[in-house]
Design an enzyme around this catalytic site. Sequence first.
Site, PDB file in Angstrom:
ATOM      1  N   GLU A 267       0.967  -1.194   0.294  1.00  0.00           N
ATOM      2  CA  GLU A 267       0.017   0.205   0.037  1.00  0.00           C
ATOM      3  C   GLU A 267       0.893   1.249  -0.225  1.00  0.00           C
ATOM      4  OE1 GLU A 267       0.232  -2.490   2.504  1.00  0.00           O
ATOM      5  OE2 GLU A 267       0.066  -1.320   4.446  1.00  0.00           O
ATOM      6  N   HIS A 291      -8.143  -4.710  -1.032  1.00  0.00           N
ATOM      7  CA  HIS A 291      -7.671  -4.320   0.070  1.00  0.00           C
ATOM      8  C   HIS A 291      -6.442  -2.954   0.601  1.00  0.00           C
ATOM      9  CE1 HIS A 291      -5.361  -6.516   3.956  1.00  0.00           C
ATOM     10  NE2 HIS A 291      -4.167  -5.776   2.829  1.00  0.00           N
ATOM     11  N   GLU A 292      -5.577  -3.031  -0.554  1.00  0.00           N
ATOM     12  CA  GLU A 292      -4.637  -1.934  -0.681  1.00  0.00           C
ATOM     13  C   GLU A 292      -5.129  -0.549  -0.619  1.00  0.00           C
ATOM     14  OE1 GLU A 292      -1.958  -3.107   0.033  1.00  0.00           O
ATOM     15  OE2 GLU A 292      -2.191  -5.056  -0.500  1.00  0.00           O
ATOM     16  N   HIS A 295      -6.177   0.181   2.917  1.00  0.00           N
ATOM     17  CA  HIS A 295      -4.533   0.342   3.651  1.00  0.00           C
ATOM     18  C   HIS A 295      -5.034   2.812   3.980  1.00  0.00           C
ATOM     19  CE1 HIS A 295      -3.125  -2.467   5.334  1.00  0.00           C
ATOM     20  NE2 HIS A 295      -2.219  -3.084   4.158  1.00  0.00           N
ATOM     21  N   GLU A 314      -3.376  -4.494   9.311  1.00  0.00           N
ATOM     22  CA  GLU A 314      -3.664  -5.503   8.371  1.00  0.00           C
ATOM     23  C   GLU A 314      -5.638  -5.859   8.768  1.00  0.00           C
ATOM     24  OE1 GLU A 314      -2.927  -6.121   5.756  1.00  0.00           O
ATOM     25  OE2 GLU A 314      -0.408  -5.226   5.898  1.00  0.00           O
ATOM     26  N   ASP A 372       9.707 -10.451   9.839  1.00  0.00           N
ATOM     27  CA  ASP A 372       9.639 -11.100   8.571  1.00  0.00           C
ATOM     28  C   ASP A 372       8.891 -12.598   8.995  1.00  0.00           C
ATOM     29  OD1 ASP A 372       9.374  -8.973   6.536  1.00  0.00           O
ATOM     30  OD2 ASP A 372      11.233  -9.823   6.240  1.00  0.00           O
ATOM     31  N   TYR A 380      -4.462 -10.159  10.000  1.00  0.00           N
ATOM     32  CA  TYR A 380      -5.046 -10.471   8.843  1.00  0.00           C
ATOM     33  C   TYR A 380      -6.604 -10.758   9.496  1.00  0.00           C
ATOM     34  CZ  TYR A 380      -1.339  -9.098   5.730  1.00  0.00           C
ATOM     35  OH  TYR A 380      -0.349  -8.640   4.932  1.00  0.00           O
TER      36      TYR A 380
HETATM   37  N1  BES Z   1       1.258  -4.367   3.539  1.00  0.00           N
HETATM   38  C1  BES Z   1       0.545  -5.807   3.440  1.00  0.00           C
HETATM   39  C2  BES Z   1       2.235  -6.193   2.832  1.00  0.00           C
HETATM   40  C3  BES Z   1       3.499  -6.720   4.172  1.00  0.00           C
HETATM   41  C4  BES Z   1       2.892  -6.749   5.487  1.00  0.00           C
HETATM   42  C5  BES Z   1       4.710  -6.599   3.486  1.00  0.00           C
HETATM   43  C6  BES Z   1       4.124  -7.025   5.724  1.00  0.00           C
HETATM   44  C7  BES Z   1       5.698  -6.316   4.523  1.00  0.00           C
HETATM   45  C8  BES Z   1       4.828  -6.699   5.941  1.00  0.00           C
HETATM   46  C9  BES Z   1      -0.397  -5.975   2.238  1.00  0.00           C
HETATM   47  O1  BES Z   1      -1.095  -4.484   2.545  1.00  0.00           O
HETATM   48  C10 BES Z   1      -0.668  -7.136   1.815  1.00  0.00           C
HETATM   49  O2  BES Z   1      -2.322  -7.375   2.946  1.00  0.00           O
HETATM   50  N2  BES Z   1      -0.405  -7.454   1.028  1.00  0.00           N
HETATM   51  C11 BES Z   1      -1.372  -9.435   1.070  1.00  0.00           C
HETATM   52  C12 BES Z   1      -2.805  -8.824  -0.294  1.00  0.00           C
HETATM   53  C13 BES Z   1      -3.711  -8.729   0.581  1.00  0.00           C
HETATM   54  C14 BES Z   1      -5.172  -8.751  -0.316  1.00  0.00           C
HETATM   55  C15 BES Z   1      -4.383  -9.720   1.902  1.00  0.00           C
HETATM   56  C16 BES Z   1      -0.147  -9.719   0.075  1.00  0.00           C
HETATM   57  O3  BES Z   1       1.006  -9.472   0.007  1.00  0.00           O
HETATM   58  O4  BES Z   1      -0.329 -10.962  -0.019  1.00  0.00           O
HETATM   59 ZN    ZN Z   2      -2.599  -5.419   3.467  1.00  0.00          ZN
END
Ligand code: BES
Ligand code: ZN
Length: 614
Positions: A267, A291-292, A295, A314, A372, A380
């Site tokens: 996002e 989703h994004e 955010h 999340e 990570d 989520y």
């Molecule tokens: N912000 C996240 C991606 C993220 C989280 C990157 C933590 C690094 C550390 C992004 O908004 C996200 O949640 N992406 C999901 C998609 C969503 C529909 C659940 C993904 O990448 O799968």
């Molecule tokens: Zn997210």
Amino acid sequence: MARVIDPSSLANLDEVRTNHIHMNWTISFDQKKIGGNVVLDIVTLVDNVDKVVLDTSYLDLQAVSLNGEPLQYTVAERHLSLGSALTVSIPTIAKAGTEFQLKVEYSTTDKCTGVQYLEPEQTVGKKHPYLFSQCQAIHARSMLPCMDSPSNKLTYSAAVKSALPVVMSALLSSVDDNGDNTKTYNFKQATTIPSYLIAVAAGNLVGREIGPRSTVWCEPEVVDQAAWEFDDTERFIATGESLLTPYEWGRYDLLVLPPSFPYGGMENPCLTFVTPTLLAGDKSAVDVVAHEIAHSWMGNLVTTSNWEHFWLNEGWTVFIERKIAARLHGEAERQFSSIIGWKALKESVELFGEDSPATVLKPDLSSGIDPDDYFSSIPYEKGFNLLYHIEKVVGGPTVFEPYMKAHVERFASKSITTEDWLAHIHEYMEVNHGQETLQKLKSIDFDLWINSPGMPPVDPNFDTSLADACYNLATRWDQARDSDDLSAFSPKDVESFTSTQKIVFLERLTDCEPLPHRVLAKMDELYEMSPIRNADIRFRWEQICVMASYEKIYPSVVEFITKQGRMKFVRPLYRYLYNAKNGATLAQETFLKHKNFYHPIAAQLIAKDINLKQ
Ligand code: BES
Ligand code: ZN
């Protein structure tokens, strides 16, 4: 001892704050480096400050100065996951509230974890190099020295010199031609953001307008497809605005990245980054864009104060994403996605183990755990389920939806903890709905939800109307596993299924014992599974096959996990392959051969998943 504001940052957040960063960068594709300087506008928060401690990770530091005067600095020995503290000595500043500017000359190095550089062959067009950043959660420090904590919000500006077009998580203000085949791209992000939202990409990029405030950016070869796939963008933003507050960020552009982008979406403000695996050809993956967009309020305006409260970003975002889905496609759709989310949650809890501290909604990161390593569906989906449960208990959408808006209004531009959130929702319900609703809210065991490992304490009982057909079909296959006669099955079974229904059908089968190979072959023949290029369906199909050690699928799995690097797909497939019959060596060899294809963050995690020491 000073209060720990952020266990994942080494900066002296209790003494100073950064208000603004200006980046003066030159991109060198040849050397795979970003170099130049950053100027940090800093303010003291207490009296008698004599140092600034910044987060860095694998940076090549050259000089630090204050008003042109060089300063002494030291770089501490590297902390395994948090990087190296850069301590800059400054002449003691007596008064809190004093502003000053630090300039740091530096360049990134080839160990930079936040930026991936691609050779021309790794792009669609194959002619130009490419680079992109991914700073969440704690990789901004590998791109620039900063106070790399979401508790510190700042504005930024940038002047980036490059031979190829540059985009950032900001608004472009001007472009200067340097007359040497390079241009300088000038950006401004005027809304305060946490450092993890600083983002940059450069390559052979073109833009195509897809809405009144939206352009999709990508390589020219995929721009038609991208413009079609993300057609609904403006409807999502407008729906977000009607649920919450006016969209704050001016533009909402999308950048479709090369296939090694490790996430579904990121996002970055003004410019969401997305994986090209969303280009399914049927708009079936655009929930990631919703989703994004969500955010834009949850995460980017109201921000977690550190990574222990990541669920506030999340969980809230998933909740709003599904509210948007319900407004546009009906409540049954929200229930259907919630069912998919519940399955993802179950898988994460099973993977970590139901007693694992990684399954707690608000995990303890004080021992310096790498965020990570804790990344999973738990923040989520446990987060979503907590909000969903509260919505039900306090009286449904008519009570909860106005509250969501009040939450954004109360905390916009702030960084908050779970405790801040809890205090406000209690106060809101009492003030707006009185004692009776407050008592209902208080009947929820928040401590259990927030601090206990495992699945949520309450079963959500989602409405299965869209899922039933998928479940029934899965049950029929499961029950036919020992039968010689599979003639009751036909292509008609899935003819009317949407992509999402196919996914739920396959997901249901992952909960059954592995199917015999004969049965898998029949299913493939009837439903034509193997040729499907939709990444979400392909992922689940190949998962079922690998879990059954159906070796015929292995070549296709290898192709899938080496042609795109989205962690949601590659990490589980590598793990299943590693555990399958004749799969362990194949998994390790495939990874080692293609290691350079993956983004550094993905490479590190996959290596751990399949027991390779990095
Ligand atoms: N912000 C996240 C991606 C993220 C989280 C990157 C933590 C690094 C550390 C992004 O908004 C996200 O949640 N992406 C999901 C998609 C969503 C529909 C659940 C993904 O990448 O799968
Ligand atoms: Zn997210």
